[in-house]
Enzyme design. Structure first.
Site, PDB file in Angstrom:
ATOM      1  N   ASP A 210       0.867  -1.183   0.000  1.00 40.91           N
ATOM      2  CA  ASP A 210       0.000   0.000   0.000  1.00 40.91           C
ATOM      3  C   ASP A 210       0.900   1.229   0.000  1.00 40.91           C
ATOM      4  O   ASP A 210       2.087   1.150   0.307  1.00 40.91           O
ATOM      5  CB  ASP A 210      -0.893  -0.018   1.257  1.00 40.91           C
ATOM      6  CG  ASP A 210      -1.791   1.211   1.347  1.00 40.91           C
ATOM      7  OD1 ASP A 210      -2.316   1.640   0.303  1.00 40.91           O
ATOM      8  OD2 ASP A 210      -1.943   1.765   2.448  1.00 40.91           O
ATOM      9  N   SER A 211       0.295   2.383  -0.301  1.00 33.17           N
ATOM     10  CA  SER A 211       1.046   3.633  -0.234  1.00 33.17           C
ATOM     11  C   SER A 211       1.488   3.944   1.195  1.00 33.17           C
ATOM     12  O   SER A 211       2.441   4.689   1.394  1.00 33.17           O
ATOM     13  CB  SER A 211       0.161   4.774  -0.739  1.00 33.17           C
ATOM     14  OG  SER A 211      -1.040   4.812   0.015  1.00 33.17           O
TER      15      SER A 211
ATOM     16  N   CYS B  12      -3.682  -1.080  -2.025  1.00 34.62           N
ATOM     17  CA  CYS B  12      -3.937   0.345  -2.275  1.00 34.62           C
ATOM     18  C   CYS B  12      -4.911   0.492  -3.444  1.00 34.62           C
ATOM     19  O   CYS B  12      -4.661  -0.020  -4.537  1.00 34.62           O
ATOM     20  CB  CYS B  12      -2.611   1.019  -2.608  1.00 34.62           C
ATOM     21  SG  CYS B  12      -2.760   2.770  -2.973  1.00 34.62           S
TER      22      CYS B  12
ATOM     23  N   CYS C 203     -11.055   3.364  -0.845  1.00 31.51           N
ATOM     24  CA  CYS C 203      -9.756   3.804  -0.338  1.00 31.51           C
ATOM     25  C   CYS C 203      -9.447   2.947   0.882  1.00 31.51           C
ATOM     26  O   CYS C 203     -10.352   2.652   1.675  1.00 31.51           O
ATOM     27  CB  CYS C 203      -9.835   5.281   0.041  1.00 31.51           C
ATOM     28  SG  CYS C 203      -8.361   5.897   0.858  1.00 31.51           S
TER      29      CYS C 203
ATOM     30  N   HIS D  97      -8.223   3.434   3.690  1.00 28.29           N
ATOM     31  CA  HIS D  97      -8.517   3.954   5.028  1.00 28.29           C
ATOM     32  C   HIS D  97     -10.001   3.951   5.382  1.00 28.29           C
ATOM     33  O   HIS D  97     -10.361   3.952   6.548  1.00 28.29           O
ATOM     34  CB  HIS D  97      -8.038   5.396   5.156  1.00 28.29           C
ATOM     35  CG  HIS D  97      -6.564   5.580   5.095  1.00 28.29           C
ATOM     36  ND1 HIS D  97      -5.800   5.175   4.028  1.00 28.29           N
ATOM     37  CD2 HIS D  97      -5.708   6.159   5.965  1.00 28.29           C
ATOM     38  CE1 HIS D  97      -4.548   5.493   4.251  1.00 28.29           C
ATOM     39  NE2 HIS D  97      -4.460   6.087   5.426  1.00 28.29           N
TER      40      HIS D  97
HETATM   41  N1  DGL Z   1      -3.879   3.888  -0.020  1.00 26.36           N
HETATM   42  C1  DGL Z   1      -4.527   4.930  -0.775  1.00 26.36           C
HETATM   43  C2  DGL Z   1      -5.743   4.338  -1.517  1.00 26.36           C
HETATM   44  O1  DGL Z   1      -6.290   3.319  -1.135  1.00 26.36           O
HETATM   45  C3  DGL Z   1      -4.956   6.083   0.110  1.00 26.36           C
HETATM   46  C4  DGL Z   1      -3.813   6.923   0.633  1.00 26.36           C
HETATM   47  C5  DGL Z   1      -3.033   7.621  -0.467  1.00 26.36           C
HETATM   48  O2  DGL Z   1      -3.540   8.589  -1.079  1.00 26.36           O
HETATM   49  O3  DGL Z   1      -1.930   7.164  -0.720  1.00 26.36           O
HETATM   50  O4  DGL Z   1      -6.152   4.907  -2.500  1.00 26.36           O
END
Ligand code: DGL
Length: 279
Positions: free
Chosen positions: A10-11, A73, A184, A186
């Protein structure tokens, strides 16, 4: 039977929502999780940059030795899945198709709502995945970029978080939808607050993704059949992250060890012929 870990990336740390579902549905699988905390957020970056980062991380996971790569992600799944799959011989999957399938199961004839980062919404990946499965389905997509910082700042239960959700829902057609994809990593942490504002079912993408992963392991006969709880190694590209504690405590994920991976170790991978990826 294959006892290698599953590689998840993930990011940042939001992808632990997906790890949490994997730990629940595939409890004896070992997981190596890469969180690109040095370069988060991906959601405001260009597809080219996200693709470069995602292919580097996938190559690192392949180098470590994993049996399958799961892009937790949404932004990277939306814009980089095909590029990642083209550069590795490992099975690669993402979160978009499981989320789209789960939404179609919940939805009747009303439109399906999607909230996500700007990059995911701009990519139109959810609309494409939904309409590939049901060309008649209508999709209402809204970028909700303020939600990730609210979650990472531990403001989930603050009154202004409900105000910000209203700010996104009121002027849009989201209220006309009968189901909502939290597009997303989160957002599942805000699911209760979102469900209160939306008033209808929200899609549990992490669970849908974990169940799709379980099917993929079964098809390849690569489940880890050893006894005992699987391990979770968290590799971050920056020093220990404050939001790791916030998110992992809220979710209750079991982390075995946390370490730092140097960005310079994330070398550019060789190009391989594409597999047939499914975002
Ligand atoms: N992990 C990113 C997503 O699911 C959210 C956080 C980011 O913008 O990196 O899109």
């Amino acid at each position: 039977m294959n006892s290698l870990p599953i590689g998840v990336f993930d990011s940042g740390i939001g992808g632990l929502t997906v790890v949490n579902a994997i730990q629940e549905h595939l409890p004896n699988e070992d997981i190596v999780y890469v969180g690109d905390t040095a370069r988060v957020p991906y959601g405001s970056r260009s597809p080219g940059t996200v693709t470069e980062y995602a292919t580097q991380i996938a190559a690192h996971l392949e180098h470590i030795g994993v049996k399958e790569i799961l892009i937790a992600c949404n932004t990277a799944s939306a814009v980089a899945l095909e590029a990642v799959a083209a550069r590795t011989s490992l099975p690669v999957s993402g979160v978009i198709t499981p989320g789209a399938e789960a939404a179609l199961e919940l939805s009747g004839s009303a439109p399906i709502g999607v909230i996500a980062t700007r990059a995911t919404i701009t990519s139109d990946a959810y609309r494409s995945a939904i309409q590939r499965l049901n060309p008649a389905a209508e999709v209402v997509s809204v970028a909700t970029p303020l939600l990730v910082p609210l979650i990472e700042e531990d403001c989930i239960d603050k009154p202004f978080t409900a105000d910000i959700l209203q700010h996104y829902f009121e002027p849009t057609r989201l209220h006309a939808c009968d189901t909502l994809i939290l597009g997303c990593t989160h957002y599942p942490l805000l699911a209760d607050q979102i469900a209160r504002v939306f008033g209808k079912p929200v899609v549990d993408t992490p669970t849908a993704t974990a169940l799709t992963l379980a099917k993929s392991l079964d098809q390849r006969n690569t489940r880890n059949e050893s006894d005992g709880a699987g391990s979770l190694s968290v590799l971050l590209t920056d020093d220990a992250d404050r939001s790791l504690g916030i998110v992992s405590r809220r979710l209750g994920v079991r982390i075995t060890e946390t370490s730092k991976v140097d960005l310079s170790e994330l070398a550019a991978p060789e190009t391989r012929p594409p597999d047939s990826p499914s975002a």
